[in-house]
Design an enzyme around this catalytic site. Structure first.
Site, PDB file in Angstrom:
ATOM      1  N   SER A 123      -5.109   2.095  -4.617  1.00  0.00           N
ATOM      2  CA  SER A 123      -4.114   2.584  -5.571  1.00  0.00           C
ATOM      3  C   SER A 123      -4.479   2.136  -6.978  1.00  0.00           C
ATOM      4  CB  SER A 123      -2.722   2.053  -5.208  1.00  0.00           C
ATOM      5  OG  SER A 123      -1.857   2.259  -6.303  1.00  0.00           O
TER       6      SER A 123
ATOM      7  N   HIS B 184      -5.719   6.810  -4.559  1.00  0.00           N
ATOM      8  CA  HIS B 184      -4.267   6.954  -4.448  1.00  0.00           C
ATOM      9  C   HIS B 184      -3.653   6.812  -5.840  1.00  0.00           C
ATOM     10  CE1 HIS B 184      -0.388   6.763  -2.317  1.00  0.00           C
ATOM     11  NE2 HIS B 184      -0.038   5.847  -3.221  1.00  0.00           N
TER      12      HIS B 184
ATOM     13  N   ASP C 132      -0.189   6.974  -8.182  1.00  0.00           N
ATOM     14  CA  ASP C 132       1.258   6.825  -8.098  1.00  0.00           C
ATOM     15  C   ASP C 132       1.942   7.340  -9.351  1.00  0.00           C
ATOM     16  OD1 ASP C 132       1.701   5.332  -5.554  1.00  0.00           O
ATOM     17  OD2 ASP C 132       0.284   3.956  -6.508  1.00  0.00           O
TER      18      ASP C 132
ATOM     19  N   MET D  73       5.393   7.983 -11.270  1.00  0.00           N
ATOM     20  CA  MET D  73       6.788   7.491 -11.276  1.00  0.00           C
ATOM     21  C   MET D  73       7.507   7.990 -12.519  1.00  0.00           C
ATOM     22  SD  MET D  73       6.078   3.542 -10.311  1.00  0.00           S
ATOM     23  CE  MET D  73       4.937   3.088  -8.993  1.00  0.00           C
TER      24      MET D  73
ATOM     25  N   HIS E  47       0.828  10.602  -5.055  1.00  0.00           N
ATOM     26  CA  HIS E  47       2.121  10.194  -4.487  1.00  0.00           C
ATOM     27  C   HIS E  47       3.185  10.351  -5.566  1.00  0.00           C
ATOM     28  CE1 HIS E  47       4.547   6.403  -2.963  1.00  0.00           C
ATOM     29  NE2 HIS E  47       5.252   7.511  -2.903  1.00  0.00           N
TER      30      HIS E  47
ATOM     31  N   MET F 130       6.650   9.935  -7.013  1.00  0.00           N
ATOM     32  CA  MET F 130       7.931   9.221  -6.932  1.00  0.00           C
ATOM     33  C   MET F 130       8.793   9.755  -8.064  1.00  0.00           C
ATOM     34  SD  MET F 130       6.360   5.518  -6.051  1.00  0.00           S
ATOM     35  CE  MET F 130       4.715   6.069  -6.487  1.00  0.00           C
TER      36      MET F 130
ATOM     37  N   MET G 267       6.463   4.218   3.419  1.00  0.00           N
ATOM     38  CA  MET G 267       6.517   3.134   2.427  1.00  0.00           C
ATOM     39  C   MET G 267       6.783   1.824   3.156  1.00  0.00           C
ATOM     40  SD  MET G 267       5.776   4.439  -0.425  1.00  0.00           S
ATOM     41  CE  MET G 267       5.805   2.839  -1.240  1.00  0.00           C
TER      42      MET G 267
ATOM     43  N   GLY H 263       7.946   1.708  -6.421  1.00  0.00           N
ATOM     44  CA  GLY H 263       8.189   1.438  -7.833  1.00  0.00           C
ATOM     45  C   GLY H 263       7.212   0.453  -8.442  1.00  0.00           C
ATOM     46  N   PHE H 264       6.694  -0.436  -7.627  1.00  0.00           N
ATOM     47  CA  PHE H 264       5.826  -1.487  -8.170  1.00  0.00           C
ATOM     48  C   PHE H 264       4.725  -1.845  -7.185  1.00  0.00           C
ATOM     49  CE2 PHE H 264      10.137  -1.878  -9.725  1.00  0.00           C
ATOM     50  CZ  PHE H 264       9.946  -1.903 -11.107  1.00  0.00           C
ATOM     51  N   GLY H 265       3.587  -2.268  -7.746  1.00  0.00           N
ATOM     52  CA  GLY H 265       2.521  -2.818  -6.919  1.00  0.00           C
ATOM     53  C   GLY H 265       2.795  -4.288  -6.644  1.00  0.00           C
ATOM     54  N   GLY H 266       2.032  -4.859  -5.727  1.00  0.00           N
ATOM     55  CA  GLY H 266       2.068  -6.297  -5.504  1.00  0.00           C
ATOM     56  C   GLY H 266       3.306  -6.849  -4.824  1.00  0.00           C
TER      57      GLY H 266
ATOM     58  N   ASP I 289       1.780   2.533   2.783  1.00  0.00           N
ATOM     59  CA  ASP I 289       1.656   2.208   1.360  1.00  0.00           C
ATOM     60  C   ASP I 289       2.585   1.063   0.977  1.00  0.00           C
ATOM     61  OD1 ASP I 289       1.278   2.276  -1.380  1.00  0.00           O
ATOM     62  OD2 ASP I 289       2.252   4.224  -1.680  1.00  0.00           O
ATOM     63  N   GLY I 290       1.979  -0.035   0.527  1.00  0.00           N
ATOM     64  CA  GLY I 290       2.763  -1.146  -0.007  1.00  0.00           C
ATOM     65  C   GLY I 290       2.520  -2.449   0.734  1.00  0.00           C
ATOM     66  N   GLY I 291       2.000  -3.427   0.019  1.00  0.00           N
ATOM     67  CA  GLY I 291       1.818  -4.753   0.612  1.00  0.00           C
ATOM     68  C   GLY I 291       0.755  -4.823   1.694  1.00  0.00           C
TER      69      GLY I 291
ATOM     70  N   GLY J 217      -3.393  -1.587  -3.322  1.00  0.00           N
ATOM     71  CA  GLY J 217      -3.485  -1.765  -4.768  1.00  0.00           C
ATOM     72  C   GLY J 217      -3.905  -3.174  -5.108  1.00  0.00           C
TER      73      GLY J 217
HETATM   74  C1  DX5 Z   1       4.397   1.492  -4.894  1.00  0.00           C
HETATM   75  C2  DX5 Z   1       3.227   2.411  -4.840  1.00  0.00           C
HETATM   76  C3  DX5 Z   1       2.026   1.836  -4.222  1.00  0.00           C
HETATM   77  C4  DX5 Z   1       1.479   0.614  -4.885  1.00  0.00           C
HETATM   78  C5  DX5 Z   1       0.898  -0.224  -3.796  1.00  0.00           C
HETATM   79  O1  DX5 Z   1       5.504   2.205  -5.308  1.00  0.00           O
HETATM   80  O2  DX5 Z   1       3.544   3.579  -4.117  1.00  0.00           O
HETATM   81  O3  DX5 Z   1       1.005   2.799  -4.030  1.00  0.00           O
HETATM   82  O4  DX5 Z   1       0.506   0.868  -5.864  1.00  0.00           O
HETATM   83  O5  DX5 Z   1       0.516  -1.426  -4.330  1.00  0.00           O
HETATM   84  P1  DX5 Z   1       0.243  -2.703  -3.423  1.00  0.00           P
HETATM   85  O6  DX5 Z   1      -0.860  -2.364  -2.482  1.00  0.00           O
HETATM   86  O7  DX5 Z   1      -0.148  -3.733  -4.437  1.00  0.00           O
HETATM   87  O8  DX5 Z   1       1.521  -3.048  -2.713  1.00  0.00           O
HETATM   88 ZN    ZN Z   2       1.860   4.962  -3.590  1.00  0.00          ZN
END
Ligand code: DX5
Ligand code: ZN
Length: 216
Positions: A8, A33, A35, A37, A66, A68, A137, A142-145, A175-177, A197
């Protein structure tokens, strides 16, 4: 099939995106990927068509976009024109999901539905065979990490079951974590595509991390 890895770019270095795109091009990653938003569907704003168009010029791999955003049907053609190869829209944001999925496919893209962590997989029972992929999800979007939500394993198993019962070849993306620690179990319970990501771009050697995610 062997699982795919989709880094991502939300966690990439936006002052030098070209370097990170090149890294992904040369790596064992399968997709980019991206994102998108809108600050309404999720409490954050990322990037839109102009950035995707620029990424498209440099990328040598499919763009997995993706969305959002609320009412994603407004922009299906625009994202196709910007370079999306795979377009995923949220179940929670789409009133006429069946029509929107058909429109994505009619525009030559692969079509997928995204489910937030609280949305049960059985809402897809009457549309599953129309979908190229389902994106689960494993954090609130909404956020990475963010931290991985453990209930995702259950959802993957239930979705795998639904796909088999419907005799379709829909892929499961998570997707996510996603980390090197949880990736083996995600693949084992049935994930086909892992988005990562922070795990990739926060690591000392991102292309080695992609290789390790690919090996699990
Ligand atoms: C979150 C995004 C993800 C995000 C994943 O809303 O859809 O794609 O970038 O980031 P990580 O892998 O850091 O959780
Ligand atoms: Zn995503």
């Amino acid at each position: 099939m062997n699982h795919l890895i989709a880094p991502s770019l939300l966690s990439a270095n936006f002052t030098n995106l070209e370097a990170d795109i090149e890294m992904v091009n040369k790596s064992e990653a399968d997709w980019f990927h991206l994102d998108v938003m809108d600050g309404l569907f999720v409490p954050n704003i990322s990037f839109g068509m102009p950035v995707i168009r620029s990424i498209k010029k440099l990328s040598e791999k499919p763009l997995d976009v993706h969305l959002m955003i609320v009412q994603p049907e407004r922009f299906i053609k625009d994202f196709r024109d910007a370079g999306a190869d795979i377009l995923t829209i949220h179940y929670e944001a789409s009133t006429h999901l069946h029509r929107s999925i058909a429109e994505i496919k009619n525009n030559g893209m692969k079509a997928g539905v995204v489910l937030n962590p609280h949305t049960p997989v059985n809402v897809l029972v009457d549309i599953i065979s129309d979908l190229d992929l389902v994106l689960l999800m494993s954090v609130n979007p909404g956020f990475g990490g963010q931290k991985f939500i453990e209930n995702t394993y259950n959802k993957i198993s239930k979705l795998r079951n639904l796909i088999e019962r419907s005799d379709s070849s829909t892929l499961i993306e998570v997707d996510g974590g996603v980390t090197l620690e949880n990736a083996p179990k995600l693949v084992k319970v049935g994930a086909n595509i892992l988005v990562a990501g922070n795990t990739v771009f926060g690591s000392v050697n991102p292309s080695e991390t992609i290789k390790n995610l690919k090996k699990v």
